[in-house]
Each structure stands twice: as C-alpha cells, then as structure tokens.
Enzyme design. Structure first.
Site, PDB file in Angstrom:
ATOM      1  N   ASP A 209     -29.297   0.853  13.783  1.00 42.17           N
ATOM      2  CA  ASP A 209     -29.640  -0.253  13.737  1.00 42.17           C
ATOM      3  C   ASP A 209     -28.705  -1.472  14.673  1.00 42.17           C
ATOM      4  OD1 ASP A 209     -30.202   0.256  11.279  1.00 42.17           O
ATOM      5  OD2 ASP A 209     -29.073  -0.356   9.830  1.00 42.17           O
TER       6      ASP A 209
ATOM      7  N   HIS B  97     -25.856  -5.985  11.117  1.00 37.69           N
ATOM      8  CA  HIS B  97     -26.570  -7.039  11.710  1.00 37.69           C
ATOM      9  C   HIS B  97     -26.029  -8.673  11.528  1.00 37.69           C
ATOM     10  CE1 HIS B  97     -29.269  -3.729  10.682  1.00 37.69           C
ATOM     11  NE2 HIS B  97     -29.090  -4.210   8.776  1.00 37.69           N
TER      12      HIS B  97
ATOM     13  N   HIS C 179     -27.640   6.117  11.492  1.00 36.79           N
ATOM     14  CA  HIS C 179     -28.441   4.999  11.369  1.00 36.79           C
ATOM     15  C   HIS C 179     -27.835   3.597  11.445  1.00 36.79           C
ATOM     16  CE1 HIS C 179     -31.391   3.370   9.535  1.00 36.79           C
ATOM     17  NE2 HIS C 179     -30.688   2.801   8.927  1.00 36.79           N
TER      18      HIS C 179
ATOM     19  N   HIS D  93     -35.247  -1.491  12.284  1.00 42.10           N
ATOM     20  CA  HIS D  93     -35.702   0.161  12.919  1.00 42.10           C
ATOM     21  C   HIS D  93     -36.817   0.066  14.028  1.00 42.10           C
ATOM     22  CE1 HIS D  93     -34.174   0.904   8.546  1.00 42.10           C
ATOM     23  NE2 HIS D  93     -33.019   1.178   9.243  1.00 42.10           N
TER      24      HIS D  93
END
Length: 276
Positions: free
Chosen positions: A239, A262, A235, A78
């Site tokens: 990311d 991720h 969101h 973030h």
C-alpha cells in the site's frame, strides 16, 4: 531513470471492491502527460484525473483522486504500487466506473498485465526523489520516517489490539525481484466485525474471500489460509509503495513506517515533494 510507458494497449475486466460492479479497465500507452485516469462513463473534457498529490481526497479506507469537476477514481493504491515497481510514468488508464478492479486483493494481476503489454522506455528522464536528511511525520501513534539511503528500502511495523493479529514487522529492499516475490502476492485484509459496517455504508460490496483476507478471532476465514505468515504487514508495504507513487518519481530513501495508513502516506508524499 528514463520515463516509461507500455508498448501495447491491454484490457482487463474485474469487480470493483466497494461498489461491486464490473469495471472495464484499459491501459493505453502515452509518451507524455504522466498517469491520467480517464472515466469513459462521464462527460468528455471533464473526465480526466491526473495522478498528483494535490488531487487526493477521502483517504480513510483507500487512496482516491478527483479533478476540479468532481470526477473521481477510488482505490488506486494497489494499481499504483505495481506501476511503481515496473517504472511506468506515463499512461492513460481508461475506466467505465469510479474504482479499479480489486483482482485478488494483491498486485499480481496488475504486474501480469504490464508485463504482457510490454514496457517502452522513453527518451525523457524522470528525476529521483532523493532524501538527504531525515524527514519525519507523526499523527498520534502513526509515524513515517525517511532516512538517506543509496537505494529504496522499506521497514514497516503494524500493531493491532486483536486476539489473532497483534504485531508484525518486515523489511525489504524495494527491487523488482523482491517486490514480485515478497510483496506483490500479499492481499488486502479486514476484520470480520468490520463487514457489517462496511456493507451498511455501501462499501466493500464487491468484497469476498476471493479478493480479501477476512480475520476472525482465532485465524482467518479464507479456506486456503495465508500466503505468508506476515502477509498483513507485507500488504501494508504494498500500500505505501502505491501511495508514494503519487509523486510519479523513483524514490531514493529508507522509509520506516509505524502503523501508517493512506492519510499519513499521502501527507508524507507531499512532504517529500517539497524537498525535491
């Protein structure tokens, strides 16, 4: 683009998502060296962690870095997302713990801190990552694609086998104006059935309805509801912008992400690094 740092030091104290401890964050301007995380609670000389794709590890639930001495910093995505959109390339990030404050689960607070500190443009330039031909990376049903594009555009789709959150798709030009309005307010989220597992594994100890959306069978537990109808996919966009910031360079491409996360984000950043 010119390299950038902050004009002034600035501090912020906030709870860390996973350990639930109060983190003292200090952002210190520097005119070179990239983005360096400095763990002031660890031995000097072994406590600095450089933002670099090769320093990433354990990408299951967040983007984390460590150095050769084992000093680590967790959940940086973030914060890095905010740094990307503000063009910050050189900064010392002092922490008294191993993670960034979660704030409200979005990047609004980090944007505010950067703007309050002010931005200093440096003399040296930073080269763009320019995608000149299509690049693909797939892992099962997760995909990231980069196409040539005169700018930075992001298309993202998510799909869950859930009674409330099923599929969402969003697309934005990644400009500072669009980011601050459409992406920065989007909060991190989890499903209610995950909470017991996370707590048992000493994760999300600082999590609450103040810093995350909790999804239940037929809606969300947060009394104020959602900030956007498609806040979840927004969101995820936040990311991936932060994850690709590990290159610490502006990106010129149309990025298309399908159910990414991720791990695949960071591997894709490593692919981008090889072509530039």
């Amino acid at each position: 683009m010119k390299r950038r740092t902050l004009k002034n030091e600035i501090t912020h104290d906030g709870v860390g998502l996973h350990k639930g401890e109060i983190i003292n964050l200090k952002l210190i301007p520097t005119k070179s060296g990239g983005i360096i995380f400095k763990r002031v609670d660890l031995e000097a000389g072994k406590n600095e962690i450089l933002l670099n794709p090769n320093n990433t590890f354990d990408l299951t639930r967040g983007t984390n870095l460590k150095n050769e001495y084992g000093a680590a910093v967790y959940t940086i995505e973030h914060f890095m997302s905010a740094l990307y959109v503000k063009g910050i390339t050189d900064l010392i990030v002092e922490l008294n713990g191993n993670e960034l404050p979660i704030c409200d689960g979005s990047t609004i607070k980090f944007i505010e801190l950067i703007e309050e500190a002010g931005i200093l443009e440096l003399e040296e330039e930073v080269s763009e990552v320019v995608v000149r031909e299509p690049i693909y990376l797939s892992k099962g049903d997760k995909h990231v694609i980069a196409l040539p594009y005169d700018g930075y555009k992001l298309t993202y789709t998510i799909k869950f086998d859930h009674t409330f959150l099923k599929s969402q798709l969003a697309e934005f030009e990644i400009t500072e104006e669009n980011y601050k309005k459409e992406i920065a307010p989007a909060r991190t989220f989890c499903f209610d059935y995950e909470i017991e597992y996370l707590k048992k594994n000493n994760l999300a100890l600082g999590g609450s309805l103040e810093n995350a959306i909790v999804i239940k069978k037929d809606g969300v537990l947060n009394p104020e509801g959602l900030r956007f109808e498609d806040e979840f996919v927004r969101h995820k966009m936040l990311d991936i912008i932060g994850d690709l910031k590990i290159l610490n360079r502006p990106i010129k491409a149309h990025i298309i992400a399908v159910k990414a996360g991720h791990l695949i984000d960071v591997e894709f950043a490593q692919l981008l690094a090889k072509i530039n």
